[in-house]
Scaffold this active site. Structure first.
Site, mmCIF file in Angstrom:
data_model
loop_
_atom_site.group_PDB
_atom_site.id
_atom_site.type_symbol
_atom_site.label_atom_id
_atom_site.label_comp_id
_atom_site.label_asym_id
_atom_site.label_seq_id
_atom_site.Cartn_x
_atom_site.Cartn_y
_atom_site.Cartn_z
ATOM 1 N N ASN A 31 0.827 -1.204 0.000
ATOM 2 C CA ASN A 31 0.000 0.000 0.000
ATOM 3 C C ASN A 31 0.864 1.257 0.000
ATOM 4 O O ASN A 31 1.963 1.264 0.569
ATOM 5 C CB ASN A 31 -0.931 0.012 1.211
ATOM 6 C CG ASN A 31 -1.919 -1.143 1.184
ATOM 7 O OD1 ASN A 31 -2.325 -1.582 0.104
ATOM 8 N ND2 ASN A 31 -2.290 -1.637 2.349
ATOM 9 N N HIS A 50 6.280 -0.614 -2.445
ATOM 10 C CA HIS A 50 5.962 0.139 -3.660
ATOM 11 C C HIS A 50 6.008 1.645 -3.404
ATOM 12 O O HIS A 50 5.394 2.425 -4.122
ATOM 13 C CB HIS A 50 4.592 -0.278 -4.197
ATOM 14 C CG HIS A 50 4.571 -1.708 -4.651
ATOM 15 N ND1 HIS A 50 3.412 -2.414 -4.864
ATOM 16 C CD2 HIS A 50 5.578 -2.570 -4.952
ATOM 17 C CE1 HIS A 50 3.703 -3.646 -5.256
ATOM 18 N NE2 HIS A 50 5.006 -3.761 -5.314
ATOM 19 N N GLY A 125 -4.836 -9.695 3.337
ATOM 20 C CA GLY A 125 -5.421 -8.816 2.336
ATOM 21 C C GLY A 125 -4.602 -8.630 1.080
ATOM 22 O O GLY A 125 -4.291 -7.502 0.708
ATOM 23 N N THR A 126 -4.280 -9.709 0.400
ATOM 24 C CA THR A 126 -3.435 -9.615 -0.793
ATOM 25 C C THR A 126 -3.768 -10.728 -1.780
ATOM 26 O O THR A 126 -4.219 -11.810 -1.390
ATOM 27 C CB THR A 126 -1.948 -9.703 -0.408
ATOM 28 O OG1 THR A 126 -1.136 -9.708 -1.594
ATOM 29 C CG2 THR A 126 -1.645 -10.961 0.390
#
Length: 241
Positions: A31, A50, A125-126
């Site tokens: 995120n 990222h 959550g991926t």
């Protein structure tokens, strides 16, 4: 996407709780919204693979720029933003990784040591489809338990004979587990199972950071929240092949 528009979730609060319990080695995230920072996790415990909107710089001379300047310019539609150094005049952008760009050096430097020292890997959550981030699950020690909290299976090995990826569907699985459902429900259920003050402490953080999920005193009904675990979280935690 700019920071400050969205509150952290109970899942973010859970990561903060791990830090407060002194059991968080590192939080690796894809995120870019800086919600880990907003929930109070110190920057040194977060690796934004990222990049994030938390910092900004010139893409030519790498001069750092106050991210608030970037936000002000974007909100006033004063783009593109140029470097303040007139001898450079390069473009300035938030330090987020665009397609084709290299990941931050800290990602590669940190993972070499962090993953080898981990005694539990929690994945939440991926889709685990973007590399090299998705490959992190294969860098822990062979005996390190791996827990996936997700709406659907992700990162599962395509073959029982291939040792990379999660072995959730393998009959020889001995270390991979899954809580299948919403992450916010999953972390609450996990805290319920851990007992002690874990759930109380989690809800205190959720209330403190005014999480979008809101605090709750209700114990998670495992049968309702996770139908595939109707036998109980402790009993049917591992997904059998």
């Amino acid at each position: 996407l700019l920071p400050g528009k969205y509150p952290p979730s109970p899942t973010h609060a859970f990561i903060k709780l791990l830090h407060e319990k002194n059991v968080l080695k590192r939080c690796y995230t894809q995120n870019i919204d800086t919600l880990e920072e907003s929930v109070g996790i110190p920057a040194e415990y977060v690796v934004a693979a990222h990049g994030s909107f938390g910092t900004a710089s010139c893409i030519s001379c790498r001069t750092e720029v106050d991210p608030r300047v970037i936000e002000d310019n974007i909100n006033s539609r004063n783009v593109p933003i140029r470097c303040e150094d007139t001898t450079c005049n390069g473009l300035v952008k938030p330090d987020i990784v665009f397609f084709g760009e290299d990941l931050p050096a800290r990602f590669f430097e940190s993972k070499e040591k962090d993953l080898k020292e981990a005694d539990l890997l929690i994945i939440m959550g991926t889709s685990l489809q973007v590399y090299p981030f998705a490959g992190l699950i294969n860098e822990v020690q062979p005996t390190c338990p791996r827990l996936l909290i997700n709406l659907e299976k992700a990162g599962v090995s395509s073959s029982p004979y291939v040792k990379s990826g999660l072995q959730l569907d393998s009959t020889s699985n001995s270390r991979d587990y899954m809580i299948q459902g919403r992450c916010d429900d999953g972390v609450r259920a996990l805290c319920d199972e851990l007992g002690g003050t874990w759930r109380q402490d989690l809800e205190s953080i959720i209330k403190r950071v005014k999480s979008k999920g809101g605090a709750s005193k209700k114990r998670i009904n495992v049968t309702k929240a996770f139908p595939s675990m109707a036998g109980g979280l402790s009993y049917d935690w591992k997904q059998e092949g």
